[in-house]
Scaffold this motif. Sequence first.
Motif, short mmCIF file in Angstrom:
data_model
loop_
_atom_site.label_atom_id
_atom_site.label_comp_id
_atom_site.label_asym_id
_atom_site.label_seq_id
_atom_site.Cartn_x
_atom_site.Cartn_y
_atom_site.Cartn_z
N GLN A 1 0.83 -1.21 0.00
CA GLN A 1 0.00 0.00 0.00
C GLN A 1 0.86 1.26 0.00
N TYR B 1 -4.36 -5.84 -4.54
CA TYR B 1 -4.36 -4.44 -4.09
C TYR B 1 -4.49 -3.49 -5.28
N LEU C 1 -8.05 -3.47 -6.23
CA LEU C 1 -8.83 -2.70 -5.25
C LEU C 1 -8.62 -1.21 -5.46
N LEU D 1 -11.67 1.21 -6.29
CA LEU D 1 -12.08 2.28 -5.37
C LEU D 1 -12.17 3.62 -6.10
N ALA E 1 -15.55 5.69 -6.11
CA ALA E 1 -15.62 7.08 -5.65
C ALA E 1 -16.30 7.95 -6.70
N ILE F 1 -24.71 3.58 -2.99
CA ILE F 1 -24.01 4.45 -2.04
C ILE F 1 -24.39 5.89 -2.30
N ILE G 1 -24.21 9.11 1.37
CA ILE G 1 -23.23 8.95 2.45
C ILE G 1 -21.87 9.46 2.02
N PHE G 2 -21.76 9.94 0.83
CA PHE G 2 -20.46 10.37 0.35
C PHE G 2 -20.50 11.83 -0.08
N PRO H 1 -15.81 16.18 -0.83
CA PRO H 1 -14.89 16.84 0.09
C PRO H 1 -14.94 18.35 -0.11
N LEU I 1 -16.95 -5.63 -4.11
CA LEU I 1 -16.51 -4.44 -3.37
C LEU I 1 -17.69 -3.61 -2.87
N GLU I 2 -18.75 -3.55 -3.66
CA GLU I 2 -19.88 -2.71 -3.23
C GLU I 2 -20.46 -3.24 -1.92
N LEU J 1 -18.01 -2.34 0.84
CA LEU J 1 -18.05 -0.92 1.21
C LEU J 1 -19.23 -0.66 2.15
N GLN J 2 -20.33 -1.36 1.92
CA GLN J 2 -21.49 -1.17 2.79
C GLN J 2 -21.25 -1.70 4.20
N GLU K 1 -19.98 4.36 8.33
CA GLU K 1 -20.18 5.49 7.43
C GLU K 1 -18.94 6.36 7.37
N ARG L 1 -16.29 4.68 5.25
CA ARG L 1 -16.67 4.70 3.83
C ARG L 1 -16.47 6.09 3.24
N THR L 2 -16.90 7.08 3.98
CA THR L 2 -16.73 8.46 3.51
C THR L 2 -15.25 8.79 3.33
N VAL M 1 -12.63 6.72 2.81
CA VAL M 1 -11.93 6.02 1.74
C VAL M 1 -12.38 6.54 0.37
N LEU M 2 -13.66 6.82 0.24
CA LEU M 2 -14.12 7.33 -1.05
C LEU M 2 -13.67 8.78 -1.26
N SER M 3 -13.58 9.53 -0.19
CA SER M 3 -13.04 10.90 -0.31
C SER M 3 -11.59 10.87 -0.78
N ALA M 4 -10.84 9.93 -0.22
CA ALA M 4 -9.42 9.83 -0.57
C ALA M 4 -9.24 9.50 -2.05
N ARG N 1 -8.28 -0.22 3.66
CA ARG N 1 -8.08 -0.98 2.41
C ARG N 1 -7.79 -2.44 2.69
N LEU O 1 -10.99 -4.05 3.47
CA LEU O 1 -11.77 -4.25 2.25
C LEU O 1 -11.25 -5.44 1.45
#
Lengths: 152, 177
Positions: free
Chosen positions: A10, A42, A45, A49, A53, A63, A68-69, A72, B113-114, B117-118, B122, B125-126, B128-131, B160, B163
């Motif tokens: 990672q 990895y 993944l 991801l 996103a 999602i 929930i997202f 930023p 993965l979906e 992620l669930q 929260e 999840r927020t 990792v997806l923000s990143a 990760r 996941l």
Amino acid sequence: MKSNWHETIQRYLDGLLSAEEVTELHEALYENAELRALYLDYINLDVALGTAAEAALLGENGIGKTAIFPRPPARLSTPSWRWLGATAACAALVVFAMLSTHRDSSRARPDIDATLSSTQSAIARLSVEPASPLPAWMSPTASLLDQSQTSE
Amino acid sequence: MSDLNHQHQDQFLRLFAENEPVLRTFVRSLVPSLADTSEVMQEVAVVLWQKFAEFDATRDFRKWAFGVARYEVLAYLRDRARDRHVFNDELVGRLADDAAATAPQHEAQRDALETCLQKLTEAQRTLVLSAYARDTRMNELATQRGQTAMSLYKLLHRIRQALLHCVRRQLRLEVLT
């Protein structure tokens, strides 16, 4: 297998490994099939991801529907290196799709060179990548590491 | 443009779109960064289109595309051979073979993965997806969260890893049921 390969892989993906650690990882990957499998998982993944996103931002999956997202709050004027690839691929597909969509309105037959030229031009225009792409080894996380190490 | 050419384009678009995720993962596994992946994928898309007229439709498009991508990766890496992050040809060969062999498994992992992620909280999840969101820079995200960059990376690494364990477990469960 070394217990901290998860962490090493990672950190490699994030551009945080030292030169010595990179060499060690490359050698281990060459020798160890189990480690290669972990590395590829990895990688998969990481790519997935990125897609998740984007999908969450667009609200195109479950999602996104549950909101929930949140986006930023801070955005940069410079593009993220993570998204250069997706943008380029989409640009290529958009151009091909446009060629298909407009085929009936244009009876003239564009030659292959023109098609490819327009594709490449469109990729260049649509990609968020700056005119001078980042060097292969350079990522925002590399400079981040320097800053972090300095601050710690 | 003739109908034959239209069909040709449509066929290419369909096959490329269908295989783009696995192709991107394949390329990503062989180059040091996502920026490299972007550059190589642009070349791969162009070369695949240029050569598509030679493609035998009775053959496996993915296998053919992997072959083209592998060649493009090697050419790309040779231009950057002095970069210490670049794999040598022998390692690229092994990784390419493994990546091609595990592509179906990785498609299944992406599907799982979906669900995984669930299963995160929260907040996880927020995060990792923000990143992974467009334009996010890790140092700025860390500042917003009141964390150091390295602590944020460690948190992301744990998520990760969780996941990855989850998607692997999901696939094992699917095999058993």
